[in-house]
Design an enzyme around this catalytic site. Structure first.
Site, short mmCIF file in Angstrom:
data_model
loop_
_atom_site.label_atom_id
_atom_site.label_comp_id
_atom_site.label_asym_id
_atom_site.label_seq_id
_atom_site.Cartn_x
_atom_site.Cartn_y
_atom_site.Cartn_z
N ASP A 1 -12.62 55.79 32.33
CA ASP A 1 -11.36 56.50 32.57
C ASP A 1 -10.22 55.51 32.79
OD1 ASP A 1 -9.32 58.23 33.50
OD2 ASP A 1 -10.83 59.60 34.32
N CYS B 1 -2.43 58.26 28.87
CA CYS B 1 -3.89 58.12 28.77
C CYS B 1 -4.33 57.87 27.33
CB CYS B 1 -4.60 59.33 29.35
SG CYS B 1 -4.15 60.92 28.60
N HIS C 1 -6.81 65.00 28.81
CA HIS C 1 -7.02 63.58 29.08
C HIS C 1 -7.80 62.94 27.94
CE1 HIS C 1 -6.91 60.11 31.66
NE2 HIS C 1 -8.22 59.95 31.59
#
Length: 304
Positions: free
Chosen positions: A185, A60, A167
């Site tokens: 995201d 991520c 994240h």
């Protein structure tokens, strides 16, 4: 009905929790239109042009940084595929090996180090020493100016009632009247882009990252170089290496050398280059400064 065979459990997406507003929902679209009229969606357009799905479950941070570096139009200085120069996750290995990142992910400081290696300025703010007001101001400034800078947030998903743990996401916009931030995201296989309250986002930054021992936070990233300085490492372009070292500080050195102490399989390209016997004197001077700074931050001498 066709079933997908699998040895282990598999998943197709997750529903967003009630506190998050899906970007493509009726409410999410209304928020977007209002934010656009308020002038706080400027960063959305360069980022959405580069919207990217992270290539590995723990990528991520790399996936987010790829989006931001390409949105800032920095030239990576090295080929991606064929003749094309373009940032991709496999190029972001100057601070940690990709195998280690695939296993453990990266910390907030390591993401900033990677950004600096690749031509950006990165200003880190840890939630433990920052404030909601500082986050709000940084997001407001970044989302009000196209292409100048972008905010990357590091947060704990569970605090937002999402599944998972730590994240990274780039912030694609803000609705100042409703105090919402748009998270683009990069785990698109899991959650769509969504709006979250800034107060909840800041609260999600406060839990300690067990890897770094510090809270999470946010990084403001802006373009510093037209071409990524790390490209010079492959050609021993000493003038570019000197410019790169001038932008580093002791904290960056600790990140670079820390991966060696942890026993990574390959030495980062920067350290390989800086161990050469034919270093110019100006490069040696920068190294002496960085050694002194790093030693002051860490009792163990850095292996440069």
């Amino acid at each position: 009905m066709h079933r997908v065979p699998s040895v282990m459990p598999s998943y197709h997406k997750r529903p967003l929790p009630p506190g998050c507003i899906a970007f493509s929902s009726e409410e999410g679209r209304a928020v977007f239109r209002e934010a656009l009229a308020l002038g706080t969606m400027e960063s959305f357009f360069p980022l959405v042009e580069q919207f990217h799905t992270q290539a590995e479950p723990a990528f991520c941070g790399l996936g987010t940084l790829v989006m931001v570096l390409n949105a800032l139009e920095i030239d990576p200085g090295r080929a991606w595929k064929g003749p094309w120069r373009w940032f991709s996750e496999e190029q972001l290995d100057c601070c940690r090996s990709l195998d280690d990142v695939a296993r453990d992910g990266i910390t907030l400081t390591q993401l900033a180090c990677l950004a600096r290696c690749n031509g950006a300025r990165a200003d880190v703010s840890f939630a433990e020493t920052s404030s909601l007001e500082a986050l709000r101001a940084a997001v407001r400034e970044a989302t009000s100016r196209a292409k100048d800078d972008h905010v990357v947030v590091a947060y704990d998903r569970q605090t937002l009632d999402q599944t998972g743990s730590g994240h990274f996401s780039p912030v694609g916009g803000m609705h100042p009247d409703r105090d919402l931030a748009l998270l683009l995201d990069v785990a698109r296989f899991k959650y769509p882009p969504h709006w979250v309250p800034l107060e909840a986002l800041h609260r999600a930054m406060l839990p300690v990252d067990p890897t770094s021992g510090r809270s999470r936070g946010f990084v403001t990233i802006r373009r510093e170089h037209a071409v990524a300085p790390v490209a010079a490492l492959h050609e021993a372009d000493w003038a570019e290496v000197e410019r790169f070292l001038r932008d580093l500080d002791g904290t960056d050195v600790l990140v670079l050398t820390g991966c060696l102490r942890e026993g990574v399989s390959s030495t980062p390209p920067l350290l390989e280059l800086l161990r050469r016997p034919d270093l110019p004197e100006t490069v040696r001077q920068h190294l002496a400064r960085l050694r002194a700074q790093a030693t002051a931050l860490d009792a163990r001498p850095p292996p440069l």
